[in-house]
Scaffold this motif. Structure first.
Motif, PDB file in Angstrom:
ATOM      1  N   GLN A  39       8.600   0.830  -0.094  1.00  0.00           N
ATOM      2  CA  GLN A  39       8.066   0.151   1.099  1.00  0.00           C
ATOM      3  C   GLN A  39       6.833  -0.690   0.753  1.00  0.00           C
ATOM      4  O   GLN A  39       6.552  -1.681   1.427  1.00  0.00           O
ATOM      5  N   ALA A  40       6.117  -0.271  -0.292  1.00  0.00           N
ATOM      6  CA  ALA A  40       4.945  -1.063  -0.696  1.00  0.00           C
ATOM      7  C   ALA A  40       5.365  -2.362  -1.372  1.00  0.00           C
ATOM      8  O   ALA A  40       4.653  -3.359  -1.325  1.00  0.00           O
ATOM      9  N   LEU A  41       6.546  -2.339  -2.012  1.00  0.00           N
ATOM     10  CA  LEU A  41       6.983  -3.504  -2.787  1.00  0.00           C
ATOM     11  C   LEU A  41       7.852  -4.471  -1.991  1.00  0.00           C
ATOM     12  O   LEU A  41       8.021  -5.624  -2.395  1.00  0.00           O
ATOM     13  N   LEU A  79       0.602   2.990   7.086  1.00  0.00           N
ATOM     14  CA  LEU A  79       1.539   2.024   6.497  1.00  0.00           C
ATOM     15  C   LEU A  79       1.674   0.797   7.388  1.00  0.00           C
ATOM     16  O   LEU A  79       1.749  -0.340   6.915  1.00  0.00           O
ATOM     17  N   TYR A 135       0.838  -1.196   0.000  1.00  0.00           N
ATOM     18  CA  TYR A 135       0.000   0.000   0.000  1.00  0.00           C
ATOM     19  C   TYR A 135       0.869   1.240   0.000  1.00  0.00           C
ATOM     20  O   TYR A 135       1.769   1.379   0.826  1.00  0.00           O
ATOM     21  N   SER A 137      -1.361  -1.415   7.289  1.00  0.00           N
ATOM     22  CA  SER A 137      -1.596  -2.112   6.024  1.00  0.00           C
ATOM     23  C   SER A 137      -0.785  -3.405   5.987  1.00  0.00           C
ATOM     24  O   SER A 137      -0.815  -4.132   5.004  1.00  0.00           O
ATOM     25  N   ARG A 138      -0.052  -3.668   7.067  1.00  0.00           N
ATOM     26  CA  ARG A 138       0.695  -4.920   7.220  1.00  0.00           C
ATOM     27  C   ARG A 138      -0.144  -5.898   8.062  1.00  0.00           C
ATOM     28  O   ARG A 138      -1.161  -5.499   8.640  1.00  0.00           O
ATOM     29  N   TYR A 187      13.606  -7.450 -10.668  1.00  0.00           N
ATOM     30  CA  TYR A 187      12.796  -7.721  -9.483  1.00  0.00           C
ATOM     31  C   TYR A 187      12.798  -9.212  -9.230  1.00  0.00           C
ATOM     32  O   TYR A 187      12.528 -10.001 -10.141  1.00  0.00           O
TER      33      TYR A 187
END
Lengths: 301, 305
Positions: A145-147, B124, A78, B127-128, B20
């Protein structure tokens, strides 16, 4: 299926943020479009399980949000719209801490933080405090931080907000790359150009209601207009097309004619030839998402 | 990956686009996230991975609360030949010295709690795989751990030092076995109490300075109010105590320390001689903890906010 919403409604005492949204969205890069206050942020809070729907059900990545919000959150990343980073810490510390908060072991989190900061273009700056970062660098840190937790789906809330044109292009390029890594993205924005540039699906909402949803390409194909550039002879062509029964008008220095099928397209060509006008360009005009939104939101329900 | 063109004899170089890489290792859930937040909060409280300025306060305070132990052991060492039973500070008194860590709480609890709210980091975090209770457990747990360590380590120095300068280390050890549970138990009661109260007060504002002042203010105001009540109360004859002493929330854990060490409230304390004073102290201690945890739970009940 990435997202399945069934009669989703969220009412607050003073306002209905979402009103009976039923929707299925496949995996990929999704644009969630709506004006400010349309319900985008509420939708994200519902997807994250941070608030409960008044009515309806939500499935994210096949998991019922109401039944197991923790499982959903462990699969999501997020990136909020607002500033949300601890300014006195380095980007590396922040991103690795959020990696650990996503459930990664400490060493893996630090390794991934390094990799992801490299990916978003912050490898040189990762040991600098975030307080000294530019807006673009902070946006990249937020994306990192979202990834870092290797999510299946990333929710991006206005990722290009506050960026200059170059920063915006770079951010959109990063978002587009996520699709190639197998990460689905839902990008909430009111900038339709951003969606048109990177998203393969679009969901448009207005005042909590679904306006239109579908593949970006299919929405853009619905125009039925052609652009005809005949130099300075716009008015002659518009008059000639009118006589032939084709509606046309001068838009941005070119004639735009509304055609219905190939026969009318041939007719436009013939009118230009009959009038002896120079034809510099004849092309199908793709509509913009702005027009789709305005047409759909303003149309009869 | 693209490799640079090779030339015979030249050092081979390569440019790697790491791109990635998905993570395929083990992944924790709530417990792992809570533990991660706990560790991050401890690092923050101690100023680790932050500028040297952030490290000064905690370690100066640790040094200050260690001074009595070092002095006590030093004097014991100097006078060991004279066989004088010099004891500047007892283990029980030393727990009282640790109440100076209130300053540490007023400094650290706001630093650990307020920026998350002020800098809007909470969305943030939540959301974890983390819920409000986990957040409170991690934050209170981190401050409790540091307070416990800062209170307990000097006692360890004192105990080991006394043991080493005594005539017989084994005799000293066997003669003070009760200290081995009195000290950790009373220090734990003190650490939990200050951590919960400090975090609860800090959770009510997003400004560190306001939170710090509020923590100190709470303890000062209740201390003064308690002193006024006790001094102006009815004459209680030879008994110095008054139930009004319980108003002093700063001193409350020290009554529990007395219960641990002595089995009853110290007769010389402001609560001394009060009928069922110990029981009231325990009840009030639990009530304050409950209130503090209730405030924290409500403040971090993220769902439906």
């Amino acid at each position: 299926m990435l997202l399945r919403l069934t009669a989703l409604t969220k009412r607050y005492p003073a306002v209905t943020a979402l009103d009976g949204l039923t929707l299925e969205v496949p995996r990929g890069l999704i644009g969630l479009v709506g004006a400010n206050g349309a319900g985008k942020s509420t939708m994200f809070r519902l997807l994250l399980g941070l608030t409960q729907p008044t009515e309806g059900h939500i499935q994210v990545c096949g998991v019922d949000v109401a039944a197991d919000p923790i499982e959903v959150r462990s699969r999501l990343g997020y990136m909020p719209e607002h500033d949300c980073l601890p300014l006195d810490q380095t980007a590396a510390d922040v991103v690795s801490t959020f990696g650990e908060l996503s459930g990664l072991p400490r060493r893996a989190a630090r390794q991934r933080a390094s990799d992801i900061l490299d990916l978003v273009g912050l490898d040189e700056a990762r040991f600098r405090p975030i307080g000294g970062f530019s807006t673009g660098m902070r946006q990249r840190t937020k994306l990192a931080q979202a990834l870092v937790g290797d999510p299946e789906l990333v929710l991006l809330d206005e990722p290009t907000a506050g960026l200059d044109p170059l920063g915006r292009e770079e951010m959109l390029a990063l978002v587009a790359r996520l699709g190639t890594f197998g990460i689905s993205v839902i990008m909430a924005t009111h900038l339709l150009d951003d969606v048109q540039q990177v998203c393969d699906h679009v969901v448009m909402i207005d005042a909590g209601r679904l306006v239109v949803a579908g593949e970006t390409a299919s929405l853009l194909d619905r125009t039925g207009a052609v652009t005809v550039d005949v130099g300075r002879h716009h008015d002659e062509l518009v008059a000639g097309l009118a006589r032939a029964g084709v509606a046309a008008a001068v838009v941005n220095g070119a004639v735009e004619a509304t055609v219905d099928g190939d026969l009318q397209l041939d007719l436009v060509r013939d009118v230009v030839a009959d009038l002896g006008l120079p034809l510099f360009r004849l092309s199908t005009r793709l509509t913009s998402l702005d027009e789709v939104f305005l047409r759909s939101a303003g149309g009869p329900e | 990956m693209s490799a640079a063109a090779e030339s015979p004899g030249a050092r081979r170089g390569a440019v790697y686009d790491r791109s990635y890489r998905p993570y395929e290792g083990p992944r924790g859930r709530r417990a792992a996230a809570t533990a991660a937040l706990y560790r991050a909060s401890i690092r923050r409280a101690l100023g680790l991975r932050r500028s040297w300025r952030q490290k000064v306060a905690p370690f100066v305070l640790l040094a200050v609360v260690s001074v009595p132990a070092i002095v006590n052991v030093g004097i014991g060492y100097i006078t060991r030949e004279r066989r004088l039973p010099i004891e500047i500070i007892t283990y029980r008194d030393y727990v009282g010295v640790s109440s100076a860590l209130l300053l540490f709480v007023a400094l650290v609890a706001p630093d650990v709690m307020c920026p998350d709210r002020r800098q809007r980091v909470l969305p943030l975090m939540f959301s974890r795989p983390l819920v409000g209770t986990d957040y409170v457990v991690a934050k209170v747990g981190s401050i409790t751990t540091i307070l416990f360590a800062f209170s307990f380590l000097p006692q360890v120095v004192l105990f080991v030092g006394n043991m080493l300068v005594s005539d017989s280390a084994l005799d000293y050890f066997t003669g003070h076995l009760d200290v081995l549970w009195h000290v950790p138990a009373s220090v734990a009661l003190l650490a939990v109490y200050y951590a919960v109260v400090g975090c609860a007060v800090a959770s009510l504002t997003d400004r560190r300075i306001v939170a710090g002042a509020s923590v100190i203010g709470l303890f000062l105001v209740t201390s003064i109010a308690s002193a006024v009540i006790v001094d102006n109360g009815p004459d209680r004859g030879p008994s110095p105590g008054s139930p009004g002493a319980l108003v002093n929330v700063l001193r409350l854990p020290l009554y529990l320390r007395d219960l641990v060490f002595l089995g009853h409230v110290d007769p010389a304390s402001p609560l001394g001689g009060v009928d069922r004073g110990g029981m009231y102290a325990v009840g009030l201690y639990v009530a304050v903890l409950g209130l503090g945890l209730g405030v924290l739970w409500r403040r971090y009940r993220w769902v439906e906010r």
